[in-house]
Design an enzyme around this catalytic site. Structure first.
Site, PDB file in Angstrom:
ATOM      1  N   ASP A 484      -6.662   0.009  -7.124  1.00 29.64           N
ATOM      2  CA  ASP A 484      -5.419   1.069  -6.953  1.00 29.64           C
ATOM      3  C   ASP A 484      -4.559   1.137  -7.924  1.00 29.64           C
ATOM      4  O   ASP A 484      -4.633   0.201  -8.746  1.00 29.64           O
ATOM      5  CB  ASP A 484      -4.600   0.964  -5.815  1.00 29.64           C
ATOM      6  CG  ASP A 484      -3.721   1.771  -5.431  1.00 29.64           C
ATOM      7  OD1 ASP A 484      -3.692   2.861  -5.569  1.00 29.64           O
ATOM      8  OD2 ASP A 484      -2.283   1.365  -5.281  1.00 29.64           O
ATOM      9  N   ASP A 683      -2.109  -2.518  -2.837  1.00 31.31           N
ATOM     10  CA  ASP A 683      -0.925  -3.326  -2.441  1.00 31.31           C
ATOM     11  C   ASP A 683      -0.180  -2.248  -1.417  1.00 31.31           C
ATOM     12  O   ASP A 683       0.569  -2.560  -0.812  1.00 31.31           O
ATOM     13  CB  ASP A 683       0.040  -3.319  -3.611  1.00 31.31           C
ATOM     14  CG  ASP A 683       0.664  -2.062  -3.999  1.00 31.31           C
ATOM     15  OD1 ASP A 683      -0.070  -1.044  -3.981  1.00 31.31           O
ATOM     16  OD2 ASP A 683       1.824  -2.039  -4.351  1.00 31.31           O
ATOM     17  N   ASP A 687      -3.933   1.952   0.927  1.00 32.59           N
ATOM     18  CA  ASP A 687      -4.969   1.237   0.651  1.00 32.59           C
ATOM     19  C   ASP A 687      -5.576   0.319   1.794  1.00 32.59           C
ATOM     20  O   ASP A 687      -6.730  -0.288   1.709  1.00 32.59           O
ATOM     21  CB  ASP A 687      -4.596   0.205  -0.385  1.00 32.59           C
ATOM     22  CG  ASP A 687      -4.066   0.767  -1.716  1.00 32.59           C
ATOM     23  OD1 ASP A 687      -4.663   2.033  -2.082  1.00 32.59           O
ATOM     24  OD2 ASP A 687      -3.206   0.210  -2.225  1.00 32.59           O
TER      25      ASP A 687
END
Length: 796
Positions: A484, A683, A687
């Site tokens: 990410d 995080d 996600d």
């Protein structure tokens, strides 16, 4: 088929309830409790209660009282709670073999593990009942095993000879028998059950070996205590006793129970991510009725088409569309991006996101299982179940090893009984017992857990937290890392990174003026500007005539000067020509920065650019991983321009932007379909589905709890270089496990034929159970010692 309801853990009388509608079965009317689902054919057995002209029956006062509190919740056809139907919750599945499903709890016919509910709710026990049971058995077993081991080893302890003079050897053996019996028959009982089931189901596994080893050591010792005279004289001491192995049986039980407790504790946490996601949803909504009256109703009572009022600071209860009002909505739960999104009439809103400043009235479009949050919950659950762990090498070998050992024991018994010297039965029994004892799975059971325990401890000291053994086993094989952007590659917090004043103005001047204008704002970009001003020690003044211009920016008067701060359109609306700043603005935007224009007293004054800085260690970590042949893919909910800028700076192989949580998970599925072994590092809440779908999910310790609960590995410092360390530790651990399995099997492979008597015809050597137990213990010591070498690993 009646579906056993798995979520009801509040009352013992409801532990084995069934959920079904009123019906007739075999000609008899069946009375069904609408709360817990328990049913009976006896009308007088249940409590009755009439509601709206209909009589209902309840198995207990507890269920009746729950019904009286909220009848509607239990009378809704096919109720859905947190996106899951009650029937779905009644399905139990194996965490190791997800293809195994059944109605209600039980044991997996393949591996013997306890089945778990397929779906998770916020209701019910927080602690796994199997974990509590195994922990209780372990504690009691350990308490009894400690004195048992001391008694068995008394001759090696100071003063041991004195103990033998005070108490006869036969008495000590009876004390060992009394201590070992509850350990073996009570604490170890689940292993016997699972071992027997493995034989019945023709799926030999570790529990087959465990049950066999425990039972042989224990039964041999019981026979030795009760009937010592049947053993050869050479095996009897001067007191007429035969050596016993009660402590071996008890120690095996306690060690395996310890492994089970550790495993169940880790497994019980897999549902924490889903519980955390479920906890995001608000419990109630403010509904506007047709007569314009308003009331707070439980979230499950909201229907499609209902009008709902969302006040400042409240969570949006369901997915819908704005009917009136305007506000900034924090959608970081979905997008992962920290900047709230402007919402006005006609815009879509998502359940569980947070309304920040203004008031909204929305029309509910998706409720219950249809909401995006419910879909994310289901995706995380599905991904967690779909990751079938790599079959442990020990279990694979056990399929061949167990029948081979039993066959050798039978052959040894028959050979000695037919061809051996007198007493033939005694020699045959000793040979068979020696074969089975030396093949005891103690070292085999320790081989993997010991390495995993040491590796997880070593990882923790390096800031790498492994959630389970599968993550350690899989991580070294990963060839694709998906990351990410926000909070993983970047710091996840917008900062002022550029100030570009036009001639006639300086940086501190325009920063001080803008910070004064934004002093009272709660916008994250305003925080970044105020933070920068404070670091420079600038004086922040009060602003007058402050105005917010929707979708454009803000204006006001600071220190007698008229200030405009926002996008290009704001300056144009106030007849300020921003063209002299356009080139600089385009250049900054191409670097992934959010650019804002500043005008003072009707003239252009400069540009401020805010961005989410890239972590200092990200570039080095990606370079190292590239050197290991790993492909790096970035998946982000941010815009394409920003994503490309970050990817270009870090040398990322591929960047895909503007993705929703489910699209991230789908992208990972696409990679897995191409036979890629995928690790996902993220995080945010958004996600969670992707972390669960990946072969190994890696969470930044600086991120959300939900991301960490969904992941297999957590990097405490939120540093991507932790992935490099984790992979090195994974490789070392897997090598160590293979070495341990070699030690565990080599002693058995060499010892079994010797125990069977293969050396007796030519050398007269017979391996007694004492030597067999010593070899078994030595193999365990070798495994433990080798595993401890992981603590000395360096350059990690």
């Amino acid at each position: 088929m009646n579906a056993q309801r798995g979520n009801n853990m509040e009352n013992d009388s409801c532990q084995h309830c069934v959920m079904t509608g009123p019906s007739h079965e075999n000609g008899q009317e069946r009375y069904v409790d609408p709360v817990c689902g328990m049913s009976t054919h006896e009308p007088g057995r249940y409590l009755s209660f009439e509601y709206e002209g209909q009589k209902y029956h309840f198995c207990s006062e507890h269920c009746l009282n729950k019904f009286k509190q909220d009848p509607h919740a239990y009378l809704t056809p096919h109720p859905v709670i947190n996106g899951e139907s009650l029937d779905e919750r009644a399905i139990y599945t194996c965490p190791m073999h997800p293809e195994i499903e059944q109605i209600g709890p039980g044991l997996c016919p393949k591996c013997g593990m306890a089945l778990e509910p397929k779906s998770i709710s916020l209701e019910g026990d927080e602690e796994n009942p199997e974990y509590r049971d195994m922990l209780r058995r372990f504690v009691m077993g350990a308490i009894l095993t400690v004195p048992l081991v001391v008694i068995a080893m008394r001759s090696m302890l100071p003063g041991g000879q004195v103990l033998d003079q005070l108490v006869k050897e036969q008495t000590w053996q009876w004390i060992e028998f009394l201590l070992a019996t509850p350990v073996v028959l009570w604490a170890g009982w689940p292993f016997f059950v699972r071992g027997i089931q493995s034989v019945i189901n023709q799926n030999l596994n570790m529990f087959t070996l465990i049950g066999l080893g425990i039972s042989v050591a224990y039964l041999y010792s019981v026979v030795a205590v009760l009937f010592p005279e049947i053993f050869p004289e050479i095996m009897r001491s001067q007191h007429g006793t035969v050596g016993v192995y009660f402590e071996a049986a008890a120690v095996i039980v306690v060690l395996i129970l310890l492994g089970q407790v550790m495993e169940l504790r880790a497994r019980s946490q897999t549902g924490a991510a889903i519980k955390a996601l479920l906890g995001l949803a608000p419990k109630s909504a403010r509904r506007i009725n047709p007569d314009n009256s308003e009331e707070d109703v439980p979230i499950e009572h909201v229907k499609r088409g209902d009008m709902l009022r969302i006040r400042p600071g409240e969570k949006i209860p369901v997915d819908g569309v704005v009917v009136s009002g305007s506000s900034l909505v924090d959608e970081s739960m979905i997008s992962g991006e920290p900047v709230p999104v402007k919402k006005a009439k006609g815009d879509k809103v998502i359940g569980a996101t947070v309304n920040t400043t203004g008031g909204l009235i929305i029309e509910a479009e998706k409720v219950g299982a249809e909401t995006l949050l419910a879909q994310i919950v289901q995706m995380v659950a599905d991904a967690q179940r779909s990751r079938a762990p790599i079959q442990n090498l020990a279990d694979k070998v056990a399929g061949y090893f167990v029948p081979a050992v039993i066959l050798v024991a039978i052959i040894a018994f028959g050979g000695w009984y037919m061809l051996g010297p007198e007493p033939k039965l005694g020699h045959a029994l000793v040979a068979a017992v020696s074969v089975l004892i030396i093949a005891c799975p103690c070292a085999l059971g320790l081989a993997t857990p010991m390495s995993i325990m040491v590796a997880t401890g070593k990882g923790a000291s390096m800031g790498v937290l492994f959630r389970n053994a599968q993550a350690i086993e899989t991580l070294h094989r990963v060839n694709t890392l998906v990351v990410d952007k926000t909070g993983t590659l970047t710091e996840g917090r917008p900062r002022l990174v550029s100030i570009r004043p036009v001639p006639g103005h300086d940086e501190e001047e325009i920063l001080g003026l803008v910070a004064s204008l934004e002093k009272g704002s709660e916008h994250p970009l305003a925080f970044a500007i105020l933070e920068a001003a404070q670091k420079k020690g600038l004086m922040v003044m009060d602003a007058q005539a402050f105005r917010s211009h929707t979708g454009k920016g803000v204006s006001g008067i600071v220190d007698g000067r008229e200030i405009l701060f926002g996008n290009r359109r704001l300056l144009v609306d106030f007849s300020v020509d921003p063209s002299q700043m356009d080139k600089e603005a385009t250049s900054l935007a191409s670097e992934g920065q959010t650019v804002m224009f500043v005008a003072v007293d009707g003239k252009p004054a400069g540009l401020l650019a805010v961005a989410d800085p890239i972590k200092a260690t990200a570039s080095r970590a990606i370079e190292t991983l590239h050197g290991e042949g790993m492909e790096i893919v970035m998946l982000t909910g941010d815009n394409e321009e920003t994503a490309k800028s970050v990817a270009r700076k870090l040398g990322i192989d591929k960047a895909i932007s503007e993705l929703l949580p489910q699209q991230k998970a789908e992208a990972i599925k696409g990679l897995q379909a191409k036979a890629r072994v995928v690790a996902m590092a993220g995080d945010g809440i958004n996600d969670a589905p992707a972390l669960a779908q990946a072969d190994v999910g890696i969470a930044m310790g600086t991120g959300t709890d939900i991301a960490m609960e969904s992941a297999d590995v957590t990097l405490v410092k939120g540093d991507l270089t932790g992935i490099v360390r984790a992979r090195k530790l994974s490789r070392a651990t897997m090598a160590n496990i293979k070495q341990n399995l070699f030690f565990a099997f080599v002693y058995n492979a060499l010892g079994v034929p010797v125990a069977a008597g293969i050396l007796y015809p030519n050398f007269g050597i017979v391996l007694s159970p004492v030597i067999a137990a010593a070899a078994m213990s030595f193999s365990s010591v070798s495994v433990v010692t080798n595993a401890l070498r992981l603590k000395r690993l360096k350059d990690l």
